[in-house]
Design an enzyme around this catalytic site. Structure first.
Site, PDB file in Angstrom:
ATOM      1  N   HIS A   1       6.943   0.186  -8.994  1.00 43.87           N
ATOM      2  CA  HIS A   1       5.732   0.493  -8.234  1.00 43.87           C
ATOM      3  C   HIS A   1       5.558   2.001  -8.253  1.00 43.87           C
ATOM      4  CE1 HIS A   1       2.694   0.597  -5.212  1.00 43.87           C
ATOM      5  NE2 HIS A   1       2.692  -0.709  -5.123  1.00 43.87           N
TER       6      HIS A   1
ATOM      7  N   ARG B   1      -3.903   3.937  -2.628  1.00 39.14           N
ATOM      8  CA  ARG B   1      -4.734   4.404  -3.754  1.00 39.14           C
ATOM      9  C   ARG B   1      -5.980   3.537  -3.896  1.00 39.14           C
ATOM     10  NH1 ARG B   1      -2.615   2.889  -9.436  1.00 39.14           N
ATOM     11  NH2 ARG B   1      -1.274   1.104  -9.084  1.00 39.14           N
TER      12      ARG B   1
END
Ligand SMILES: Cc1cc2nc3c(=O)[nH]c(=O)nc-3n(C[C@H](O)[C@H](O)[C@H](O)COP(=O)(O)OP(=O)(O)OC[C@H]3O[C@@H](n4cnc5c(N)ncnc54)[C@H](O)[C@@H]3O)c2cc1C
Ligand code: FES
Lengths: 225, 539
Positions: free
Chosen positions: B318, B338
């Protein structure tokens, strides 16, 4: 070179010297434990690691999630990895989003004496007593919202003089809210019906049979919302 | 709290922030992506891999740490067991109490099966509980299952098994409806319309969320329902070996009570593995986002019994793991950060990659920025990372947006004195997800008859890279499919005598191939941490 700061902590009364930068969970492992109970996500989401502690010289009993709380010097600690509260067993379809539904499974909510111990111990900083008050009033929406971040560690129940299992009240309220209060998403129902009717079958079959080059070109030229 | 040095560096982020609002950073071209992946993604670091030496996948490349467990002897080799005496005798045995296990148990029971669910830790101590970002489903008018299909295939670099992807995208809206029926509190508009957002690699806004506790909300709802329906659940009991019958079909499992250290025999007509991932094997020494029990047990047991592995040479890192503070090193900073507009910045406060690149590309780009270009930020413990500019979200969505949209993150960093509404987060890729697993068909069944696998334990659906939000989806889609199929077909199963012959054969094959197991046994069940490295790191 800087030395690692070490502090003394007392795991169930037994003294260990551990680096002060560690969380309680890591410190227990540093001390030599291989955890079975009392350790799940290690990230503050599962509620497996509820811990009570007291700092020597301080009368106040504190609580925290072992995976999210740093050790302190002269910390006396014990984990409460399980609390024997009883969960109601219900059929959500038959219930209405009312105070009566909550009271049927958790009548103790009306025995709350307003001591606020639950709120004080909540490692998630939830206003537990407030959501119990919402439950009493049948304000399902607020009870659901206020209790939403609950990790169901059970520390609130462990401190409750009225024997309320707050975390179970919370989940029942949230499920009642999700099912019976929040309006249904029409677009989900519609898409469900389209799928049942096979609306996309041909298009999906077609995609399944495409070779990689074709898929690539479709993918690289797809429009992005 | 950030150190004064780090606070000084944050000033550069603040300086460039106003110029960055609303500016679209270009996506990488397909060629650029390949280049950065080949050079910097851990999947391409050869020293991190080894070939499997025995069994159906002999010669395949898997992470070293997994290979050492595959090349190991069974932990019950020297345990006396009477396989004709059953401690439990059920129609369907579900192993693993995460989302896939709960969905499978509920579905099998719905079809009339007597179900037993055993799980290693508590019911719900699982990766499912930790998922924050959301779950994908193409249920909006601007979207459709075929559009979703294309995203999944592209994200997986076209290696996905098409039939599995079709099942995934087809059942997605059905699963959302199921969750809604169970009272899951999704984020909704006033009129009930689902609030949906983008995630890395999505072409439509189809990420459904329940604040940033999506997995927790799904898990606790399914757990509550499983208990309401009276499914038998036994916690702190791990499966340690699959049992086959004389015809080589799955017929139960050997269980181990973690607390009393006793072994028990469970006979079952159908066995559903839902043991999740393997982040706790810490491939290439990466920190991980995974829960404590993610030790890949299901892979080991299934493989010994002859089930095929697929895509285990690809691991998802990740891009946004916490690099600071050290107490939460490796923990997930949800992709929603994000998704909602926060961007990656280097030590000079410059953006270096488009913020919604797929996870593998984003991770490789961050590693390049830190390792290749040496533009990372170094922490007091020697960890390197880049900024993820969370305060930008406030400029995009208005003041208070971070607090409202990301309460779990605000709380987690707040506990250590960092206010992510005002200060950026320091991040570095972390070991997150096992893209592959035991190969299944669209019913969740493996090549070993009567053995099903669902969830992260399974492989094939996501090809070589899973997109965010498709895992919470797959555990429910295939948990339900496996549960329904097992629940519909267990009545036809006539079990013969149970055996562990396959384990003996496996040992013999190890010996024949001269594999030095060095006293190693598996499955691992629990990792062992001592944290001695803290002493070395800081001293
Ligand atoms: C921090 C984090 C965030 C994530 N965010 C997202 C997201 O936003 N969206 C998304 O789609 N996906 C997300 N994922 C991925 C997703 O959550 C998982 O892949 C998925 O939940 C796995 O579900 P599962 O049921 O297969 O496994 P798990 O939920 O991990 O459950 C496996 C269970 O099996 C048990 N078990 C293991 N070994 C044994 C054994 N030997 N015997 C008995 N029981 C055993 C474990 O203890 C555990 O309870 C995230 C993952 C993590 C870690
Ligand atoms: S281990 Fe899950 S909350 Fe601490």
């Amino acid at each position: 070179m800087p030395q690692v700061e070490m502090v003394d902590i007392y795991i169930m009364g037994k003294k260990y010297s551990v680096p002060e930068s560690l969380t309680i969970m890591d410190a227990m492992e540093f001390a030599g434990y291989q955890l079975k109970r009392g350790c799940g996500c290690r990230a503050g989401f599962c509620g497996a690691c509820g811990t009570v502690y007291r700092i020597a010289g301080d009368y106040e009993l504190k609580v925290g999630l072992a995976c999210q709380t740093k050790v302190e010097a002269d910390m006396y600690l014990a984990q409460i990895p399980f609390f024997p509260a009883v969960k109601g067993v219900y059929d959500l379809d038959e219930l209405t989003p009312t105070a009566a539904s909550l009271a049927r499974y958790y009548p103790e909510i009306y025995r709350c004496i307003g001591c606020n111990s639950c709120t004080n111990v909540c490692p998630q900083d939830l206003n537990v007593m407030q959501y119990v008050a919402y439950a009493q009033r049948g304000d399902i929406a607020r009870c659901a919202s206020e209790s939403f971040d609950c990790v169901m560690c059970g520390l609130c129940a462990s401190r409750c003089p009225a024997h309320i299992a707050q975390y179970f009240v919370g989940i029942l309220a949230r499920r009642l809210h999700g099912k019976h209060v929040l309006p249904r998403a029409d677009h989900v129902q519609q898409r469900y019906e389209e799928i049942e009717a096979g609306t996309f079958d041909a298009e999906l079959d077609d995609l399944m049979n495409k070779d990689i080059e074709e898929l690539k070109s479709l993918y690289n030229n797809r429009d992005i919302e | 709290m950030y150190t004064p040095q780090m606070k000084e560096l944050i000033k550069k982020v603040e300086e460039t922030r106003p110029q960055r609002v609303g500016v679209h950073f270009p996506r990488m071209s397909p060629e650029d992506k390949q280049e950065v992946l080949k050079k910097y993604h851990p999947d391409f670091i050869e020293a991190g891999f080894s070939e499997i030496t025995v069994g159906v996948n002999k010669g395949d490349r898997v992470p070293l740490e997994l290979a050492t467990l595959i090349d190991a002897r069974s932990c019950i080799e020297n345990v006396e067991l009477d396989l004709d005496q059953y401690d439990y005798d059920v129609d369907v045995l579900v192993i693993g109490g995460g989302g896939a296990g709960a969905a499978a148990a509920l579905s099998a029971q719905e079809k009339g099966a007597d179900v037993l669910l055993v799980t290693k830790l508590r019911f719900g101590d699982a990766n499912t509980m930790m998922a924050q970002g959301g779950i994908q489903a193409a249920d909006k008018p601007s979207d459709s299952p075929p559009i979703h299909y294309l995203d999944v295939m592209g994200g997986g670099h076209y290696h996905n098994v098409p039939r599995l992807v079709r099942a995934l995208v087809n059942d997605a809206p059905i699963v959302i409806k199921w969750l809604e029926d169970l009272g899951t509190m999704f984020d909704k508009e006033e009129d009930g319309t689902m609030v949906t957002n983008h995630g890395g690699g999505t072409s439509r806004k189809r990420m459904h969320a329940a604040r940033d506790y999506t997995g927790a909300e799904i898990m606790r709802t399914l757990r509550d329902e499983t208990l309401n329906r009276g499914v038998k659940v036994i916690e702190f009991t791990a499966a340690v070996e699959l049992l086959l019958d004389e015809d080589g079909k799955a017929g139960g499992a050997v269980l181990y009570n973690l607390e009393t250290e006793e072994y028990q025999v469970c006979r079952a007509k159908k066995v559903i593995f839902a043991m999740g991932g393997s982040g706790r094997l810490h491939y290439q020494d990466f920190p991980t986002t995974n829960h404590y029990g993610a030790t890949g047990d299901g892979l080991i047991m299934g493989y010994r019994a002859g089930a095929k592995l697929a895509f285990l040479d690809t691991i998802q890192y990740h891009p946004t793991g916490a690099a600071y503070p050290p107490q939460i090193l490796g923990l997930l900073v949800t992709e929603a950060v994000r998704g909602r507009g926060a961007t990656f910045l280097n030590i000079d406060g410059e953006q270096f990659a488009y913020h919604l690149e797929t996870r593998d590309v984003a991770s490789a780009a961050i590693i390049r920025e830190c390792v290749g270009r040496k533009k990372g930020i170094t922490t007091p413990t020697g960890m390197v990372g880049v900024w993820l500019d969370s305060p930008l979200i406030e400029l995009i969505h208005g003041e208070g947006a971070v607090e409202r949209m990301l309460p779990a993150m605000v709380r987690q960093f707040g506990r250590f004195g960092i206010n992510i509404s005002k200060e950026p987060m320091l991040i570095y890729p972390t070991l997150h997800y096992q893209n592959g697993g035991l190969l299944i068909d669209e019913h969740g069944e493996t090549n070993v008859e009567n053995l099903y696998v669902a969830g992260e334990n399974a492989g094939g659906i996501h090809g070589r890279n899973r997109l965010m939000g498709n895992s919470l989806l797959d555990i429910l889609v295939f948990g339900r499919r496996a549960g329904y199929h097992a629940g519909e077909t267990y009545k036809d199963v006539k079990l013969k005598k149970l055996t562990l012959e396959h384990v003996k054969k496996y040992h013999a094959e190890l010996e024949k191939n001269g594999v030095a197991t060095g006293g190693r046994i598996s499955p691992m069940l629990l990792p062992r941490y001592t944290h001695r490295e803290v002493l070395e790191q800081e001293a």
